[in-house]
Design a protein around this motif. Sequence first.
Motif, short mmCIF file in Angstrom:
data_model
loop_
_atom_site.label_atom_id
_atom_site.label_comp_id
_atom_site.label_asym_id
_atom_site.label_seq_id
_atom_site.Cartn_x
_atom_site.Cartn_y
_atom_site.Cartn_z
N ALA A 49 0.85 -1.20 0.00
CA ALA A 49 0.00 0.00 0.00
C ALA A 49 0.88 1.24 0.00
O ALA A 49 1.93 1.28 0.64
N GLY A 50 0.46 2.25 -0.75
CA GLY A 50 1.21 3.49 -0.86
C GLY A 50 2.12 3.55 -2.07
O GLY A 50 2.53 4.64 -2.48
N ARG A 51 2.46 2.39 -2.63
CA ARG A 51 3.36 2.38 -3.80
C ARG A 51 2.63 2.92 -5.02
O ARG A 51 1.44 2.76 -5.19
N ARG A 52 3.41 3.55 -5.89
CA ARG A 52 2.86 4.15 -7.11
C ARG A 52 3.40 3.42 -8.33
O ARG A 52 4.49 2.86 -8.30
N PHE A 53 2.61 3.48 -9.40
CA PHE A 53 3.04 2.92 -10.68
C PHE A 53 2.31 3.63 -11.81
O PHE A 53 1.33 4.33 -11.58
N ILE A 54 2.81 3.45 -13.01
CA ILE A 54 2.22 4.07 -14.20
C ILE A 54 1.64 2.95 -15.07
O ILE A 54 2.34 1.98 -15.37
N GLY A 55 0.39 3.09 -15.46
CA GLY A 55 -0.24 2.14 -16.37
C GLY A 55 -0.21 2.69 -17.79
O GLY A 55 -0.56 3.85 -18.02
N LEU A 56 0.26 1.88 -18.73
CA LEU A 56 0.27 2.25 -20.15
C LEU A 56 -0.86 1.47 -20.80
O LEU A 56 -0.90 0.24 -20.74
N ASN A 57 -1.78 2.19 -21.44
CA ASN A 57 -3.02 1.60 -21.92
C ASN A 57 -3.24 1.89 -23.40
O ASN A 57 -2.73 2.87 -23.92
N ARG A 58 -4.07 1.04 -24.02
CA ARG A 58 -4.44 1.29 -25.41
C ARG A 58 -5.80 0.66 -25.69
O ARG A 58 -6.20 -0.34 -25.09
N LYS A 59 -6.49 1.31 -26.63
CA LYS A 59 -7.78 0.81 -27.13
C LYS A 59 -7.87 1.28 -28.57
O LYS A 59 -7.98 2.48 -28.84
N GLY A 60 -7.76 0.35 -29.51
CA GLY A 60 -7.74 0.73 -30.91
C GLY A 60 -6.57 1.65 -31.18
O GLY A 60 -5.45 1.39 -30.75
N PRO A 61 -6.81 2.80 -31.82
CA PRO A 61 -5.72 3.71 -32.12
C PRO A 61 -5.32 4.61 -30.94
O PRO A 61 -4.36 5.37 -31.03
N PHE A 62 -6.05 4.53 -29.82
CA PHE A 62 -5.82 5.41 -28.68
C PHE A 62 -4.80 4.80 -27.71
O PHE A 62 -4.89 3.62 -27.37
N ILE A 63 -3.84 5.61 -27.28
CA ILE A 63 -2.83 5.20 -26.31
C ILE A 63 -2.79 6.27 -25.23
O ILE A 63 -2.77 7.46 -25.54
N TRP A 64 -2.76 5.85 -23.95
CA TRP A 64 -2.71 6.81 -22.86
C TRP A 64 -2.02 6.18 -21.65
O TRP A 64 -1.80 4.99 -21.60
N PHE A 65 -1.68 7.04 -20.69
CA PHE A 65 -1.08 6.55 -19.45
C PHE A 65 -1.94 7.00 -18.28
O PHE A 65 -2.71 7.95 -18.38
N THR A 66 -1.81 6.28 -17.18
CA THR A 66 -2.50 6.65 -15.95
C THR A 66 -1.50 6.56 -14.79
O THR A 66 -0.57 5.75 -14.83
N CYS A 67 -1.71 7.38 -13.79
CA CYS A 67 -0.92 7.33 -12.56
C CYS A 67 -1.73 6.56 -11.53
O CYS A 67 -2.92 6.83 -11.36
N CYS A 68 -1.10 5.60 -10.90
CA CYS A 68 -1.82 4.72 -9.98
C CYS A 68 -1.12 4.67 -8.63
O CYS A 68 0.10 4.78 -8.55
N ARG A 69 -1.92 4.48 -7.58
CA ARG A 69 -1.38 4.33 -6.23
C ARG A 69 -2.13 3.21 -5.53
O ARG A 69 -3.37 3.20 -5.50
N VAL A 70 -1.39 2.27 -4.98
CA VAL A 70 -1.98 1.14 -4.26
C VAL A 70 -2.56 1.67 -2.95
O VAL A 70 -1.86 2.31 -2.16
N THR A 71 -3.85 1.41 -2.73
CA THR A 71 -4.53 1.90 -1.53
C THR A 71 -4.80 0.80 -0.52
O THR A 71 -5.03 1.08 0.65
N CYS A 72 -4.79 -0.45 -0.96
CA CYS A 72 -5.02 -1.58 -0.06
C CYS A 72 -4.22 -2.77 -0.57
O CYS A 72 -4.38 -3.18 -1.72
#
Length: 158
Positions: A49-72
């Motif tokens: 818990a508390g650790r952070r990570f970056i998710g790299l995502n895609r759907k069809g031609p769309f690519i994006w990133f998200t910032c994530c933090r473990v809460t439990c």
Amino acid sequence: MRRRFKLEEDIFVNASQTELYEAVADVRAMGKYSPECWAVLGPRGPVAAGRRFIGLNRKGPFIWFTCCRVTCAEAPERFTFDVSTFGLPVARWGYRFTPEGGGVRVTESWEDLRTGRGARLTELLGLLFTGTPAGRRAGINRAGMRATLLRLKRAVER
């Protein structure tokens, strides 16, 4: 149709709680299970818990990133993380691992956090980056959750 803000999907897996928890809490492995997440930048192995990570995502031609933090990170019962973009809350993803008849019932949950201040901006960013209007996100996530759980089941039962 009314917008859904919470969803759950579950599957029975012939494995131990510990095996399943470790598979999900190793966030770098999520790209093997999720149809949208193709890679994770973050620590290896089960994360606390508390650790952070970056998710790299895609759907069809769309690519994006998200910032994530473990809460439990309550091994081997629960693992949850919050997702944000540009500091704005987007979603909470969670996994519960419940013993059941010689195996485990894995429940994946999603909660849309785009409800408070900045919600409209986050919805607009979601549309621009993912090509998905906020009102369709729940349906796409439900299908993605089913795919994720099935891939997790296949990987752990091997």
